[in-house]
Design a protein around this motif. Sequence first.
Motif, short mmCIF file in Angstrom:
data_model
loop_
_atom_site.label_atom_id
_atom_site.label_comp_id
_atom_site.label_asym_id
_atom_site.label_seq_id
_atom_site.Cartn_x
_atom_site.Cartn_y
_atom_site.Cartn_z
N UNK A 183 0.93 -1.22 -0.11
CA UNK A 183 0.03 0.02 0.06
C UNK A 183 0.93 1.34 -0.16
N UNK A 184 1.96 1.11 0.46
CA UNK A 184 2.96 2.33 0.51
C UNK A 184 3.12 2.91 -1.14
N UNK A 185 3.36 1.64 -1.85
CA UNK A 185 3.72 2.14 -3.18
C UNK A 185 2.57 2.96 -3.58
N UNK A 186 1.39 2.87 -3.41
CA UNK A 186 0.39 3.78 -4.05
C UNK A 186 0.31 5.10 -3.38
N UNK A 187 0.92 5.44 -2.11
CA UNK A 187 1.20 6.57 -1.50
C UNK A 187 2.25 7.17 -2.37
N UNK A 188 3.39 6.27 -2.42
CA UNK A 188 4.32 6.75 -3.37
C UNK A 188 4.10 7.30 -4.61
N UNK A 189 3.09 6.55 -5.25
CA UNK A 189 2.83 6.75 -6.85
C UNK A 189 1.98 8.34 -6.83
N UNK A 190 1.25 8.50 -5.88
CA UNK A 190 0.57 9.63 -5.84
C UNK A 190 1.64 10.95 -5.75
N UNK A 197 6.81 -11.51 -13.63
CA UNK A 197 7.12 -13.00 -13.56
C UNK A 197 8.39 -13.27 -13.06
N UNK A 198 9.50 -12.40 -13.41
CA UNK A 198 10.82 -12.22 -13.25
C UNK A 198 11.03 -12.04 -11.81
N UNK A 199 10.54 -10.95 -11.34
CA UNK A 199 10.71 -10.41 -10.11
C UNK A 199 9.92 -11.28 -8.84
N UNK A 200 8.65 -11.57 -9.44
CA UNK A 200 8.01 -12.27 -8.27
C UNK A 200 7.07 -11.65 -7.50
N UNK A 201 6.81 -10.21 -8.01
CA UNK A 201 5.97 -9.63 -7.35
C UNK A 201 5.29 -8.75 -8.36
N UNK A 202 4.36 -7.97 -7.84
CA UNK A 202 3.52 -6.85 -8.68
C UNK A 202 4.36 -5.60 -8.64
N UNK A 203 4.37 -5.02 -9.77
CA UNK A 203 5.05 -3.59 -9.91
C UNK A 203 3.85 -2.47 -9.99
N UNK A 204 4.38 -1.24 -9.57
CA UNK A 204 3.47 -0.19 -9.46
C UNK A 204 3.35 0.68 -10.89
N UNK A 205 2.36 0.68 -11.40
CA UNK A 205 2.03 1.69 -12.61
C UNK A 205 1.09 2.84 -12.09
N UNK A 206 1.63 3.96 -12.88
CA UNK A 206 1.01 5.13 -12.45
C UNK A 206 0.28 5.66 -13.98
N UNK A 216 0.71 -4.67 3.23
CA UNK A 216 1.53 -4.04 4.36
C UNK A 216 1.27 -2.61 4.08
N UNK A 217 1.47 -1.81 5.10
CA UNK A 217 1.28 -0.46 5.26
C UNK A 217 1.34 0.10 6.72
N UNK A 218 0.55 1.07 6.88
CA UNK A 218 0.48 1.78 8.15
C UNK A 218 -1.00 1.50 8.93
N UNK A 219 -2.01 1.44 8.05
CA UNK A 219 -3.36 1.57 8.62
C UNK A 219 -4.15 0.20 8.16
N UNK A 220 -3.46 -0.82 7.97
CA UNK A 220 -4.23 -1.94 7.15
C UNK A 220 -4.89 -2.69 8.15
N UNK A 221 -4.32 -2.97 9.50
CA UNK A 221 -5.18 -3.46 10.37
C UNK A 221 -6.10 -2.87 11.19
N UNK A 222 -5.83 -1.40 11.01
CA UNK A 222 -6.98 -0.69 11.75
C UNK A 222 -7.81 0.15 10.91
N UNK A 223 -7.68 0.31 10.12
CA UNK A 223 -8.79 1.20 8.82
C UNK A 223 -9.10 0.17 7.56
#
Length: 230
Positions: A34-41, A76-85, A132-139
């Motif tokens: 989720x941090x990647x989304x704040x970073x992309x904004x 596929x190569x990295x094994x995770x999803x990359x952020x697109x803006x 993962x993030x800062x408010x995932x378990x709370x909000x």
Amino acid sequence: MKKITIAIDGFSSTGKSTVAKQLARVLGYVYVDSGAMYRAVTLYAMQNQMISKDYFDVEKLIANLGAIKLSFKYNDTLGFAEMYLNGVNVENEIRTLEVSQSVSQVAEISEVRRMLVLQQQQMGQEKGVVMDGRDIGTVVFPEAELKFFMTASAETRAKRRYKELLERNDDVSYEDVLKNVESRDLIDSTREDSPLMKADDAIEIDNSNLSLTVQFEKLYALAKNAIEHE
Ligand code: DC
């Protein structure tokens, strides 16, 4: 077997994403940073002259939120999803110290949070997600079946981050990285909207002295147990 939601919150550079990615991979779950989304904004605001070191046009960013399209695409190569803006891969650009220096200010804005929380909830509606993030378990997912809260000393975290930035050939000093970690801790945990805090039912993991392997084994055992008891 029933799928669950796993929320991993904590201070910056506590290694949340490393362990979250590993967990998602072995469980066959989707990983969302989720941090990647704040970073992309934040990157969007930087690219459009809305924010710089000593300037931030909050109203302009709010007025343009509709023009920001975020998506994750699995590599596929990295094994995770990359952020697109807006259709462009920004996975590398969002990790620079410049973005890190402005992102906490952007993450303080309620309109930004509302937009991103909604998207995060949509991504997790089928469960089977590690976010993962800062408010995932709370909000974002207060009902998550398993919540972790990661901590480590500021110095430990700054050293890890500094090493990462050096590996990417970023021209930074350890002092600047430590300052950034400390100032983000302060802004993230004292902001009015959804401050970083441990959910009452989160399991706290201080990983200052834990190897990655030991930490992973610990979280994996807890995840397997939570899934079996669903
Ligand atoms: O996890 P990270 O360091 O990439 O996150 C970047 C910034 O985004 C962090 O300083 C605080 C903010 N953030 C947030 O407010 N809420 C989240 N769920 C994730 C990140």
